[in-house]
Write a protein that holds these residues in place. Structure first.
Motif, PDB file in Angstrom:
ATOM      1  N   TYR A  92       2.178  13.203  -6.275  1.00 10.57           N
ATOM      2  CA  TYR A  92       2.370  12.796  -7.823  1.00 10.57           C
ATOM      3  C   TYR A  92       1.312  11.807  -8.631  1.00 10.57           C
ATOM      4  CZ  TYR A  92       6.457  10.593  -9.450  1.00 10.57           C
ATOM      5  OH  TYR A  92       7.119  10.014  -9.504  1.00 10.57           O
ATOM      6  N   SER A  96      -0.846  15.940 -11.275  1.00  9.74           N
ATOM      7  CA  SER A  96       0.340  15.688 -10.553  1.00  9.74           C
ATOM      8  C   SER A  96       0.566  17.329  -9.966  1.00  9.74           C
ATOM      9  CB  SER A  96       1.560  16.006 -10.956  1.00  9.74           C
ATOM     10  OG  SER A  96       1.550  14.020 -11.974  1.00  9.74           O
ATOM     11  N   ARG A  99       6.792  12.336  -4.018  1.00  6.86           N
ATOM     12  CA  ARG A  99       6.936  12.790  -5.345  1.00  6.86           C
ATOM     13  C   ARG A  99       8.400  12.578  -4.708  1.00  6.86           C
ATOM     14  NH1 ARG A  99       7.516  14.500 -10.052  1.00  6.86           N
ATOM     15  NH2 ARG A  99       5.662  15.953 -10.066  1.00  6.86           N
TER      16      ARG A  99
END
Lengths: 484, 357
Positions: free
Chosen positions: A128, A119, A215
């Motif tokens: 991520y 990530s 994300r």
């Protein structure tokens, strides 16, 4: 000391410093995260390339030497406990991120890459890797594949099996294999699904392709206190019943909250019987909409208080207590034993009551944290290994919790794996025919039984012996419970 | 009058035991909607449609468990009444398929790349194996790592390991709002757009390209869907038209799919337009390319392999063309060993997934 031809062959494969044979060098590998099981391996190999792994496997296969693969050694079920006559194959030095393709949203990884590292490397692209086991700072992606690891966000984002697109590696005889890939729907049986969570019994993975996802720009956390555990359990069902899939849905009981509060000062309501943490993530619009729904459902379900984190710092503080439950247990008690059963969400309250009764019977304290959204319990049994009989009581206590999970329609392990730890409990969950099917899968991949032998699948004899210990007078434990 | 499920199951067991004794191949069949799918159809037909019925469904537990002969229409209506659905959108080619067939084929609809494929939603399964023994794998809970993941292995197995008598699937709430936007774009630009958007936090649930038009479906909370539509741009499609379009892809019902020769090519979603004649229908955000009426002799499999994917011949009048891409020798050997152990007498759907197995 006479030269060992097997070790001589291994030395021919690996450069100096990559084969550990002295006792003091082997000692750090004697156990994984479940430290009650210890065994010294015959030797430890630290390969750096797939070619070295392949050559090592060929030699071991020819000599009939068992091989136990190990990532970071953070596993909690003894899956990486060495075999006394075997090679401990540490993949920790194969830790390169081979490639990240931001447009395709995948990363190609060596098995020793740490979960969080993925990530971190993908962050520059706004992406991520979703599965986030609590040990993500340390645990390796290869270990995650072996255990089908979960985390606190599985309800929405799935387990390892939902986020790995392909694996490459070798069978025990050194034959290269590749399952899945970046194109969907590989032909034939889904051997990728079979390899994930196979606890190192089928193959040694040397490359993993994972899916990366965007994300979420917004995250918000609600915390609710309940005067009764049952009410908290009902609130979990109510949230999901209302069509809400939160990013995380976690519960702590009073004992767990009290244990962590002195260390993290999270501001938990210590008078509450249970605390729920409900996280929402997504776009600003999604989160605003969902948090409002969550708050409404929590109040309707009888929460004594509902608070929404006022800042990112507060949100992280509330989480830190949940994530520090195990270290807190370590401060409260010389030793602790963390269980990992899963059961239908609706039985959570009942299970907690049963565990309370067991605390008295086994004369041991137990605090409970769990992934409520998934029905995945992590009772933490506190014991003192120096006190004679204490570990034995803890082990029996744990086994009884797992049997309860099976009886309530759940399973003995949600995310930690069977390893050696729960091998007896496999006898409870599966029939002889089902265990024979697991054996058949094992033999299809590893006919020599050299990869991580003695783990995951109990022998018939072992189950027969375990059955004798546990079934008294033909009666199963908990006769008062309906059977599933 | 229909027989009790226990009696139907016992009948199936007896049939399997007899077939194993007589080495008689069985061709497993739900409602026959996927008789066209896979390789050979061999053996005496064994109808499974009578073993039907929902066993357990609790909306707040997010799973449904039903017998293999349960029609998808029944499952989906039951879920819809609680605002839930099977998010992988099992295709319905032709007659109302059964749950068992949907899972054994492992086919998934347009949401496949966004919400997951059939295998991602399998929680548990029961298998009647080649010994006539009933085995249970997985369960009804999301998190379950006890033993090998045989339940998921059975998804897409086309019945070669045994009869999938019962399946538990994860279910999800239906998106509260759904819109499809359409943009005029050439294929290459559409592929670029699909992949760029998928890297952003947008609630995309399907992206397809057909006849110069890119269609993007967004599903989720109303304000989020609204905001995503603005961000993506294009024209919002009428809800009825949008539903018909996605259903046409899901069920292989658009005219493009009716070609006499049809290939389905799976590639990494960012793969540039393939060097093949004609315009494909692109699904799965770029990962699935459907080519109709390719001239005989086109090196389809080679093109797919060069792109890092595989080609499947969905339909052809030419005899002797294999459907699935061939397996590597080591994968084939693993298939042989698994088949030999689950179905030692080779009675289940011989040759349906892999020729000779």
């Amino acid at each position: 000391m006479p030269t060992d031809p097997f070790l001589g062959e291994l030395r021919g494969i690996l450069p100096g410093g990559s084969l550990l044979v002295s006792e003091e060098e082997r000692r750090p590998y004697e156990c994984d995260g479940l430290t009650v099981f210890r065994e010294l391996p015959r030797c430890v190999a630290l390969p750096r390339t797939g070619a070295e792994v392949q050559a090592l496997l060929r030699v071991c296969s020819r000599h009939g030497v068992p091989v136990v693969a190990r990532g970071s050694g953070t596993g909690l079920s003894g899956g990486a406990t060495p075999h006394p006559g075997g090679l401990l194959l540490s993949l920790a030095r194969m830790n390169r991120i081979l490639a990240i393709d931001p447009l395709l949203r995948v990363a190609h990884l060596e098995p020793g890459v740490r979960n969080l590292q993925v990530s971190e490397a993908a962050a520059a692209h706004g992406l991520y890797y979703a599965p986030d086991p609590s040990s993500q700072v340390a645990c390796s992606i290869g270990g995650n594949v072996a255990e089908n690891s979960g985390g606190v966000h599985c309800l929405k984002y799935g387990l390892t099996v939902h986020n790995v697109l392909g694996v490459r590696g070798f069978l025990m005889d050194g034959e290269p294999v590749e399952f899945g890939g970046t194109a969907p729907d590989a032909p034939g049986l889904d051997l990728l699904a079979l390899s994930i969570g196979s606890e190192g019994l089928l193959m040694v993975v040397t490359e993993v392709i994972v899916r990366l996802i965007p994300r979420p720009p917004c995250v918000q956390l609600a915390m609710a206190s309940f005067a009764r555990v049952h009410a908290a359990g009902d609130a979990v069902a109510a949230i999901i019943g209302a069509g809400i899939i939160p990013a995380g849905l976690e519960m702590m009981d009073r004992k767990a909250a009290a244990a962590v509060e002195p260390f993290v000062a999270a501001g938990y309501d210590l008078g509450a019987a249970a605390i729920l943490l409900v996280e929402s993530d997504g776009t600003a619009e999604e989160v605003a909409d969902q948090i409002a729904d969550i708050e409404r459902v929590l109040r309707a379900a009888g929460a004594d208080s509902v608070r929404i984190a006022g800042s990112a710092a507060e949100r992280l503080r509330w989480w830190s207590g949940r994530k520090n439950a195990f270290p807190a247990a370590g401060r409260l008690s010389p030793d602790y034993y963390c269980m990992d059963g899963t059961l239908p969400r609706k039985h959570v309250g009942r299970a907690l009551e049963a565990i309370e009764a067991m605390e008295e019977r086994y004369r041991l304290r137990c605090m409970n944290v769990f992934h409520a959204g998934d029905g995945n319990l992590h009772p933490v049994i506190l014991f003192d290994a120096n006190e004679p009989g204490s570990w034995e009581r803890a082990e029996r206590f744990g086994a009884e919790i797992l049997e309860l999970c099976v009886e309530l329609g759940g399973t003995i392990t949600g995310e930690h794996g069977v390893g050696i730890e729960k091998i007896n409990s496999m006898c409870v969950q599966f029939t002889a025919g089902e265990r024979a099917a697991f054996q058949a899968v094992k033999e299809s991949f590893d006919p020599q039984h050299l990869l991580n032998p003695g783990k995951l699948i109990p022998t018939l004899a072992r189950c027969a012996e375990y059955g004798r210990m546990h079934v008294h007078g033909g009666a199963l434990p908990h006769p008062e419970l309906p059977r599933f | 009058m229909t027989d009790a499920p226990e009696a139907v199951l016992e009948g199936l067991r007896e049939r399997v035991r007899a077939a194993a004794r007589d080495r008689e191949p069985l061709r497993l069949r739900g409602h026959g909607s996927k008789d066209f799918y896979g390789e050979a159809l061999e053996g005496e037909v064994l109808e499974l449609g009578a073993y039907a019925g929902i066993i357990d469904y609790e909306p707040s537990e997010l799973f449904i468990r039903a017998r293999c002969g349960t029609p998808l229409s029944v499952i989906e209506a039951t879920l819809a009444a609680q605002g839930q659905h099977l998010a992988f959108e099992p295709p319905r080619p032709g007659a109302d398929p059964t749950l068992g067939g949907a899972v054994a084929s492992g086919l998934s609809g347009p949401a496949r790349l966004y919400l997951g494929a059939a295998r991602d939603f399998v929680l548990g399964a029961r298998l009647l194996d080649g010994h006539g023994e009933l085995l249970a794998f997985g369960g009804n809970v999301m998190k379950n790592v006890a033993g090998f993941d045989v339940a998921r292995l059975l998804c897409g197995s086309l019945g070669i390991l045994g009869i999938l008598t019962e399946v538990a699937l994860k279910v999800l709430p239906r998106p509260r709002a759904e819109r499809t936007v359409r943009l005029e774009l050439p294929a290459a630009a559409a592929l670029e757009r699909f992949n760029r958007l998928a890297g952003q936090p947008l609630p995309l649930t399907a992206c397809a390209w057909h006849e110069g038009q890119a269609s993007l479906r967004i599903g989720g909370a109303e304000p989020a869907v609204e905001a995503a539509c603005v961000q993506i741009g294009g024209e919002v499609l009428d809800a009825g038209m949008a539903e018909a379009f996605w259903r046409g892809i899901r069920d292989y019902a658009l005219p493009h799919f009716s070609a006499a020769t049809l290939w389905r090519i799976s590639v990494p979603a960012t793969t540039a337009p393939l060097p093949l004649p004609g315009a494909p229908l692109i699904d799965g955000g770029g990962a699935i390319r459907w080519y109709a009426d390719l001239p005989a002799g086109t090196a389809v499999r080679e093109v797919a392999t060069a792109a890092g994917g595989t080609a499947q011949c969905w339909r052809t009048p030419a005899r002797g063309t294999r459907s699935f891409a061939p397996l590597s020798p080591v994968a084939l050997e693993l298939h042989r060993r698994l088949k030999a152990r689950f179905d030692p007498h080779g009675i289940f759907n011989p040759g349906r997934l892999v020729p000779g197995l």
